[in-house]
Design an enzyme around this catalytic site. Structure first.
Site, mmCIF file in Angstrom:
data_model
loop_
_atom_site.group_PDB
_atom_site.id
_atom_site.type_symbol
_atom_site.label_atom_id
_atom_site.label_comp_id
_atom_site.label_asym_id
_atom_site.label_seq_id
_atom_site.Cartn_x
_atom_site.Cartn_y
_atom_site.Cartn_z
ATOM 1 N N SER A 1 40.002 36.980 35.822
ATOM 2 C CA SER A 1 38.538 37.519 35.545
ATOM 3 C C SER A 1 38.669 37.405 33.783
ATOM 4 O O SER A 1 40.103 38.059 33.061
ATOM 5 C CB SER A 1 37.884 38.236 35.866
ATOM 6 O OG SER A 1 37.899 39.469 34.373
ATOM 7 N N LYS A 2 38.144 36.838 33.136
ATOM 8 C CA LYS A 2 37.892 36.174 31.268
ATOM 9 C C LYS A 2 37.908 37.962 31.318
ATOM 10 O O LYS A 2 38.992 37.975 29.665
ATOM 11 C CB LYS A 2 37.649 35.143 30.670
ATOM 12 C CG LYS A 2 36.057 35.389 31.075
ATOM 13 C CD LYS A 2 35.598 34.062 30.087
ATOM 14 C CE LYS A 2 33.894 34.287 30.947
ATOM 15 N NZ LYS A 2 33.489 33.110 30.578
ATOM 16 N N ARG A 3 37.184 38.782 32.172
ATOM 17 C CA ARG A 3 36.929 39.819 31.055
ATOM 18 C C ARG A 3 38.083 40.991 31.202
ATOM 19 O O ARG A 3 38.171 41.939 29.901
ATOM 20 C CB ARG A 3 35.953 40.951 31.828
ATOM 21 C CG ARG A 3 34.123 40.743 30.895
ATOM 22 C CD ARG A 3 33.106 40.764 32.035
ATOM 23 N NE ARG A 3 32.582 40.548 32.867
ATOM 24 C CZ ARG A 3 32.521 38.537 32.408
ATOM 25 N NH1 ARG A 3 32.090 37.915 31.518
ATOM 26 N NH2 ARG A 3 32.220 37.792 33.812
ATOM 27 N N ARG A 4 39.017 40.864 32.392
ATOM 28 C CA ARG A 4 40.306 42.260 32.777
ATOM 29 C C ARG A 4 41.636 40.978 32.152
ATOM 30 O O ARG A 4 42.030 42.035 31.953
ATOM 31 C CB ARG A 4 39.242 42.000 34.290
ATOM 32 C CG ARG A 4 40.324 43.317 34.757
ATOM 33 C CD ARG A 4 40.395 43.420 35.859
ATOM 34 N NE ARG A 4 40.443 42.038 36.587
ATOM 35 C CZ ARG A 4 39.611 42.180 37.720
ATOM 36 N NH1 ARG A 4 39.114 42.891 38.007
ATOM 37 N NH2 ARG A 4 39.621 41.051 37.871
#
Ligand code: GLU
Length: 465
Positions: free
Chosen positions: A230-233
Site C-alpha cells: 500500500s502506498k501509505r505503508r
C-alpha cells in the site's frame, strides 16, 4: 493487449509488473500494446501522474513512441454514453431511482446488494435516475483466465449493478469495457484486484454483442507481512526506486520474477531471455512477495556487472545533481569526473543502489570533508594526535604519492607504536573523509592528492589540541 493505468498517484510497482507482462505478451503474440490512461475520475486524476506513468514506463523499457497511444479514456465519453443507451434500448438495462436507504429499508440489511425493485417498473430516463444492468437470473458466467483457469460466477449472485449514474455519466466498469471493445482488445492482463469486476464486465461484453477478451489476472503484490503493498505503508512508487538508484534492467528483471521464474533456477537473466521464456500461463496465481532486500541484492549484482564506463555515467545524476534525479541533498563543490573515474572501480563493488555513491566519494569533491561527529568521537582517542603528527611528517617526506607508498609508510608509523594497520589508518580516514567506512583508503588518498590530504590531516590534528 493494453495497459490501462489510472493516473491517481505515483506509478505502483505492481502496475509496472502488469505493464511489462502485457508488453512481452504482445510481443510474443505479434500483437499491439496499447496504452490507455483511464482518467475519468476527474476528482482523483492529475496530469502530472500521467506524465509520471509515461516516464516510468519509458524507464523500464516501454518507451514512448514504441506503442499505440497514450489514449485517454475521457476522450471516449461519447462512446461510453452510446453503449449505455444501447443497453437501455435493447432492454438489457433499466432506470432506477432507489437510494441506498430505500434498498436497505426493503432488504433489512446494509450488506445485501440491490434487490431488483425497478427491474420491471419501466421507470424510464430522468434526472437522478441511475441505469442498472439487468443481470441474468440463471446460469453462470465463466471467465476464461490464462492464469486462474475458469473462475465461475453464478449469475443470480450478481446484483443488477449500476452502469450509468444519476447524472447520466457511465461508470468505470462500463467505460473500461467499451474502450477495450472499441480498441479491439483481445487479451486483458491486469491485477487480481479486478477479478470481482470481471463477471460483470463479461456480461456487458455479451450484452453488447461482442466476444469477450481472454482474461489474465496477475497476482496481487504483497509485503513481508503478506499485506497488499500500500502506498501509505510501503515503498510502492517505481519512481522512488529509480531515484534511489535502482537500475532499470535490475528493476524490470525483478518485477518479472513476481510470480514467475525463468528456466534452470536462474533469476538474473538478460531481458532477451525473459522475453523469450516468459509464459503468461505459468504465472503463479498466489500473492507475489515484493522482497525489497532481494531487489537490493539483485541491483548490486547488476551494478557490478556494468562496464566501468557505464557505471561512471550511471552515477552522474547523484554526483552532480543533474539529469532525472531530483537534486541530491548534497552538492559537490569541486566535481571532477576524472577523479571519480579513478575511484569508480573501487566503488562499483560496494554499492547496492547508485545513490550510495555519494557517501563513498563526497570527500573528493568537497573543500573539506563532512565530518561524521559520532565517527570522529569513536575514532579519535588518546594518541590520535601524535599518530596524525607522525603520519603527516611521514607523508610529507614521501617522494611518490601513490597508494602503495602511502600504505607502507603508514604501516611503518603504526608499527612504531605497536599498532596494526587497521587501527593506524582509522584516524587518518576520519580526518580525510570524515567517516569510518568507505573506499580503500590509500587509493583514495592517492586520488585526493598530496596537498588536500595533508591539509585535512593537519586540520584534524588542530582539532585534537
Ligand atoms: N484503470 C484500472 C486500474 O488502474 C485498470 C483496469 C483494467 O486494467 O482493466 O486499476
Amino acid at each position: 493487449m493494453r495497459f490501462a493505468p489510472s493516473p491517481t498517484g505515483m506509478f505502483h510497482v505492481g502496475g509496472a509488473r502488469s505493464a511489462l507482462q502485457n508488453w512481452i505478451y504482445a510481443k510474443q503474440q505479434g500483437g499491439v500494446f496499447v496504452l490507455r490512461v483511464e482518467d475519468t475520475d476527474a476528482a482523483r486524476n492529475k496530469p502530472e501522474w500521467t506524465e509520471g506513468i509515461l516516464s516510468a514506463l519509458d524507464w523500464i523499457g516501454i518507451s514512448r513512441g514504441s506503442y499505440e497511444g497514450p489514449h485517454f479514456q475521457s476522450e471516449n465519453a461519447g462512446e461510453h454514453r452510446a453503449a449505455a443507451a444501447r443497453l437501455y434500448e435493447s432492454g438489457r438495462a433499466y432506470y432506477c431511482d432507489c437510494t441506498r436507504e430505500d434498498v436497505q429499508a426493503r432488504t433489512g440489511s446494509q450488506y445485501q446488494g440491490y434487490d431488483g425493485y425497478h427491474r420491471d417498473r419501466d421507470l424510464g430516463p430522468g434526472p437522478g435516475r441511475a441505469l442498472r444492468f439487468r443481470t441474468p437470473d440463471e446460469g453462470a458466467t465463466v471467465v476464461v483466465d490464462l492464469i486462474r483457469g475458469e473462475p465461475t460466477f453464478e449469475n443470480r449472485l450478481i446484483e443488477d449493478f449500476v452502469i450509468a449514474r444519476g447524472d447520466g455519466s457511465p461508470v468505470f466498469l462500463l467505460a473500461n469495457v467499451v474502450d477495450d471493445m472499441t480498441m479491439g482488445i483481445t487479451h486483458v492482463i491486469r491485477a487480481e484486484e479486478h477479478l470481482p469486476n470481471t463477471p460483470k464486465q463479461q456480461l456487458l461484453w455479451d450484452a453488447l454483442g461482442v466476444k469477450p477478451p481472454v482474461w489474465a489476472h496477475v497476482p496481487v503484490v504483497v509485503n513481508e507481512k503478506r499485506q497488499k503493498l500500500s502506498k501509505r505503508r510501503d515503498k510502492v512508487a517505481l519512481e522512488a526506486y529509480r531515484e534511489e538508484g535502482y537500475l532499470a534492467d535490475a528493476m524490470r528483471n525483478y518485477l518479472m520474477l513476481l510470480g514467475w521464474a525463468p528456466s534452470g533456477d536462474r533469476e538474473i537473466v538478460p531481458w532477451s531471455v525473459i522475453e523469450e521464456e516468459f509464459r503468461l500461463e505459468e504465472v503463479n496465481p498466489s500473492p507475489a512477495f515484493f522482497d525489497e532486500k532481494k531487489l537490493r541484492a539483485f541491483n548490486g549484482e547488476y551494478i557490478r556487472a556494468l562496464p566501468v564506463a557505464e557505471f561512471i555515467d550511471a552515477c552522474q545524476p547523484w554526483l552532480t545533481g543533474t539529469g532525472t534525479i531530483a537534486p541530491p541533498p548534497w552538492q559537490p563543490e569541486e566535481y571532477d569526473v576524472e577523479a571519480f573515474a579513478a575511484v569508480a572501480p573501487l566503488a562499483q563493488t560496494r554499492l547496492a543502489v547508485l545513490s550510495e555513491i555519494v557517501p563513498n566519494v563526497d570527500f573528493l569533491f568537497l573543500a573539506s570533508p563532512l565530518i561524521d561527529e559520532a565517527a570522529w568521537t569513536k575514532t579519535m582517542k588518546d594518541g590520535s594526535a601524535e599518530l596524525l603528527d607522525d603520519a603527516v611528517a611521514a607523508f610529507e617526506a614521501l617522494e611518490s604519492w601513490d597508494a602503495e607508498s602511502l600504505k607502507s609508510t603508514l604501516e611503518a608509523v603504526g608499527a612504531d607504536r605497536g599498532l596494526k594497520l587497521g587501527k593506524t589508518q582509522a584516524p587518518v580516514r576520519v580526518a580525510v573523509t570524515g567517516r569510518t567506512i568507505g573506499l580503500p583508503l590509500f587509493e583514495s588518498l592517492e586520488v585526493l592528492g598530496r596537498e588536500r590530504t595533508l591539509t585535512r590531516m593537519r586540520a584534524a590534528r588542530l582539532r585534537l589540541v
